[in-house]
Design an enzyme around this catalytic site. Structure first.
Site, short mmCIF file in Angstrom:
data_model
loop_
_atom_site.label_atom_id
_atom_site.label_comp_id
_atom_site.label_asym_id
_atom_site.label_seq_id
_atom_site.Cartn_x
_atom_site.Cartn_y
_atom_site.Cartn_z
N ARG A 123 13.33 28.47 2.50
CA ARG A 123 13.98 27.19 2.15
C ARG A 123 14.26 26.30 3.34
NH1 ARG A 123 16.20 30.71 -1.32
NH2 ARG A 123 15.40 30.47 -3.42
N LYS A 144 7.67 13.34 7.96
CA LYS A 144 6.80 13.56 6.81
C LYS A 144 5.88 14.73 7.12
CE LYS A 144 6.00 9.08 4.61
NZ LYS A 144 4.91 8.13 4.28
N GLU A 186 -3.46 3.71 16.11
CA GLU A 186 -2.07 3.78 15.62
C GLU A 186 -1.10 3.19 16.66
OE1 GLU A 186 -1.37 4.44 12.54
OE2 GLU A 186 -2.61 6.08 11.76
N LYS A 228 8.00 3.45 15.78
CA LYS A 228 8.03 4.35 14.62
C LYS A 228 9.47 4.79 14.35
CE LYS A 228 6.18 7.55 11.72
NZ LYS A 228 5.01 8.28 11.30
N GLU A 238 11.17 6.28 2.91
CA GLU A 238 10.21 5.26 2.48
C GLU A 238 10.57 4.61 1.15
OE1 GLU A 238 6.13 6.13 3.37
OE2 GLU A 238 5.43 4.33 2.34
N ARG A 242 9.95 1.20 5.55
CA ARG A 242 9.01 2.16 6.14
C ARG A 242 7.56 1.88 5.73
NH1 ARG A 242 9.91 8.61 7.19
NH2 ARG A 242 7.84 9.04 8.00
N ASN A 246 2.23 1.20 6.96
CA ASN A 246 0.91 1.30 6.32
C ASN A 246 0.01 0.11 6.64
OD1 ASN A 246 1.43 3.77 4.99
ND2 ASN A 246 2.76 2.63 3.59
N HIS A 249 -3.69 0.34 6.41
CA HIS A 249 -3.98 1.61 5.74
C HIS A 249 -4.51 1.44 4.32
CE1 HIS A 249 -2.12 3.32 9.22
NE2 HIS A 249 -2.25 4.54 8.77
N HIS A 253 -7.43 3.72 4.10
CA HIS A 253 -7.47 4.89 3.22
C HIS A 253 -8.64 4.79 2.24
CE1 HIS A 253 -2.92 5.90 3.78
NE2 HIS A 253 -3.68 6.60 4.60
N HIS A 266 -9.57 8.75 11.18
CA HIS A 266 -8.49 8.00 10.54
C HIS A 266 -8.24 6.67 11.28
CE1 HIS A 266 -4.81 7.19 8.38
NE2 HIS A 266 -4.13 7.15 9.51
P1 NAD Z 1 -6.39 16.85 14.11
O1 NAD Z 1 -5.08 17.51 14.14
O2 NAD Z 1 -7.41 17.41 13.18
O3 NAD Z 1 -6.99 16.83 15.59
C1 NAD Z 1 -8.30 16.34 15.81
C2 NAD Z 1 -9.20 17.40 16.48
O4 NAD Z 1 -8.85 17.48 17.85
C3 NAD Z 1 -9.03 18.80 15.91
O5 NAD Z 1 -10.28 19.42 15.88
C4 NAD Z 1 -8.13 19.49 16.93
O6 NAD Z 1 -8.34 20.88 16.98
C5 NAD Z 1 -8.57 18.84 18.21
N1 NAD Z 1 -7.57 18.79 19.26
C6 NAD Z 1 -6.26 18.57 19.12
N2 NAD Z 1 -5.67 18.44 20.32
C7 NAD Z 1 -6.64 18.58 21.24
C8 NAD Z 1 -6.66 18.52 22.65
N3 NAD Z 1 -5.56 18.24 23.36
N4 NAD Z 1 -7.84 18.71 23.28
C9 NAD Z 1 -8.96 18.93 22.57
N5 NAD Z 1 -9.02 18.98 21.24
C10 NAD Z 1 -7.87 18.80 20.58
O7 NAD Z 1 -6.27 15.30 13.76
P2 NAD Z 1 -5.27 14.14 14.20
O8 NAD Z 1 -6.12 12.95 14.28
O9 NAD Z 1 -4.41 14.50 15.34
O10 NAD Z 1 -4.32 14.02 12.92
C11 NAD Z 1 -4.80 13.66 11.66
C12 NAD Z 1 -3.85 14.18 10.61
O11 NAD Z 1 -2.57 13.60 10.81
C13 NAD Z 1 -4.26 13.85 9.19
O12 NAD Z 1 -4.20 15.00 8.40
C14 NAD Z 1 -3.22 12.84 8.73
O13 NAD Z 1 -2.96 12.91 7.35
C15 NAD Z 1 -2.03 13.25 9.55
N6 NAD Z 1 -1.04 12.18 9.75
C16 NAD Z 1 0.24 12.44 9.38
C17 NAD Z 1 1.22 11.46 9.54
C18 NAD Z 1 2.64 11.77 9.21
O14 NAD Z 1 3.48 10.86 9.23
N7 NAD Z 1 2.97 13.01 8.90
C19 NAD Z 1 0.88 10.21 10.08
C20 NAD Z 1 -0.44 9.98 10.46
C21 NAD Z 1 -1.40 10.99 10.28
ZN ZN Z 2 -2.25 6.33 9.94
#
Ligand code: NAD
Ligand code: ZN
Length: 364
Positions: A123, A144, A186, A228, A238, A242, A246, A249, A253, A266
């Site tokens: 929990r 989030k 971003e 942020k 949100e 908040r 987007n 986005h 998206h 992304h």
């Molecule tokens: P990711 O976590 O998949 O990382 C991208 C790639 O880079 C992966 O293969 C990872 O293994 C690799 N990697 C990570 N750090 C590294 C490093 N220092 N050196 C070499 N390789 C490295 O993707 P991302 O772009 O970081 O994140 C995308 C995700 O974030 C999506 O799932 C999206 O939905 C989420 N997201 C969440 C929020 C939120 O508010 N929670 C906001 C924006 C995005």
């Molecule tokens: Zn985003």
């Protein structure tokens, strides 16, 4: 190292950004009340584990912590409930209890998944975000967390604020260039929605950021997190403001969805979306042409696309935009901008206006 504090209704937590911050973890953890008698579990992915996971675990063990580590395959495909269940199994086997702490070491996928594990394990237990991608400056702040369902992205989730966020900019050196650019989208978004002086700063320092200057990256991440956190502090769940996060986005998206999440990162999809949103802003809100020009120039300088070349079917794009979680009651909803550094949410936009905008940002 630079530090800022996020204030939410029932919690304040620090974000530390700089070089060599992982070496400071024992002291930083102590500052947020994590003593050595609490078990730690590093949750990371298969790319990050050999780069930073093993050394982090070893250095924390050398400091006297009991640290476990669980690794899942890198990539968005892992962000699902079966991986959550497996990771939770590893946490149980390592003997994590309610006083233990999860360390989410990785990009947004790890942060979202490990945060969801922390939100639901017994929990809810505390977690610390150790973001390793530039994009994760966004995802690691705000609380989030969640995973995808076969029917859509991020449909399963929770709000669970981290105990702290520690960003070591040195780890960005191993990031593939495309991922750096994606993260910069971003960063640009945070500037474009909130702070014209940040836009000017990005215009002036784009090249140094692309060259991964640690000082400039620290500053960019700090300022991005500042925006942020300012937004999130006002609207943790949100319900209102908040949603301005987007920006770009709605189209972004939709592009990701129609392309099966395989064509654009992304950030690339969001960059094209911001170019579209700036054009729709000019069309609907009478925003000056300068808004479109400076938005597109900045994105281009950050090596981001502002047009899509693929001939995605219009009905599928429009359908995806209507289905977007943020669209209420099947209306088209966009975050639009009257002037640089300022945005608002606009509902009930006519389909014809969107179709025209999509034409403008398509090279077909
Ligand atoms: P990711 O976590 O998949 O990382 C991208 C790639 O880079 C992966 O293969 C990872 O293994 C690799 N990697 C990570 N750090 C590294 C490093 N220092 N050196 C070499 N390789 C490295 O993707 P991302 O772009 O970081 O994140 C995308 C995700 O974030 C999506 O799932 C999206 O939905 C989420 N997201 C969440 C929020 C939120 O508010 N929670 C906001 C924006 C995005
Ligand atoms: Zn985003």
């Amino acid at each position: 190292m630079r530090t800022l504090t996020v204030n939410t209704s029932n919690q304040c937590y620090p974000i530390h950004i700089g070089r060599g911050t992982y070496q400071m973890l024992p002291r930083l953890m102590k500052e947020v009340g994590v003593e050595k008698d609490r078990k730690l579990m590093v949750i990371t992915d298969s790319s990050v584990a050999p780069l930073y996971g093993q050394s982090l675990q070893a250095s924390l063990r050398a400091e006297g912590y009991q640290v476990g580590m669980t690794v899942f395959p890198a990539g968005e495909e892992s962000k699902n409930l079966s991986v959550v269940e497996r990771v939770i199994g590893d946490c149980l086997q390592f003997g994590l209890d309610r006083s233990s702490v999860v360390l989410a070491l990785g990009g947004g996928v790890v942060g979202d998944l490990a945060g969801f594990v922390a939100a639901t394990y017994m929990r809810g237990i505390p977690f610390i975000q150790l973001p390793t991608t530039l994009l994760a400056h966004d995802s690691s702040v705000g609380g989030k967390v969640g995973v995808n369902h076969a029917l859509g992205k991020n449909y399963i989730g929770a709000f669970h604020q981290p105990l702290m966020v520690v960003f070591d900019v040195d780890v960005l050196r191993s990031l593939p260039a495309r991922q750096v650019h994606s993260g910069l989208a971003e960063v640009a978004k945070h500037a474009l929605i909130w702070d014209v002086s940040f836009v000017e700063w990005l215009e002036a320092h784009a090249e140094e950021l692309l060259a991964l200057s640690p000082e400039r990256l620290t500053e960019a991440i700090f300022r991005g997190c500042e925006v942020k956190s300012a937004v999130v502090s006002q609207d943790e769940k949100e319900l209102g403001i908040r949603s301005i996060l987007n920006y770009g986005h709605t189209i972004g998206h939709a592009l990701e969805a129609v392309s099966g999440y395989r064509v654009y990162t992304h950030g690339e999809a969001v960059a094209i979306g911001m170019a579209g949103a700036s054009r729709l802003s000019a069309r609907l809100l009478g925003a000056p042409g300068e808004l479109v020009d400076r938005t597109e120039q900045l994105l281009r300088r950050l090596r981001l696309p502002i047009r899509y070349a693929e001939n995605w079917p219009l009905p599928a794009l429009l359908e995806a935009m209507k289905k977007d979680k943020k669209a209420r009651g099947g209306q088209y909803t966009f975050v639009l901008s009257r002037k640089l550094g300022q945005v608002e949410t606009v509902r009930g936009i006519e389909e014809a206006e969107i179709v025209q905008t999509l034409k403008e940002i398509s090279t077909q």
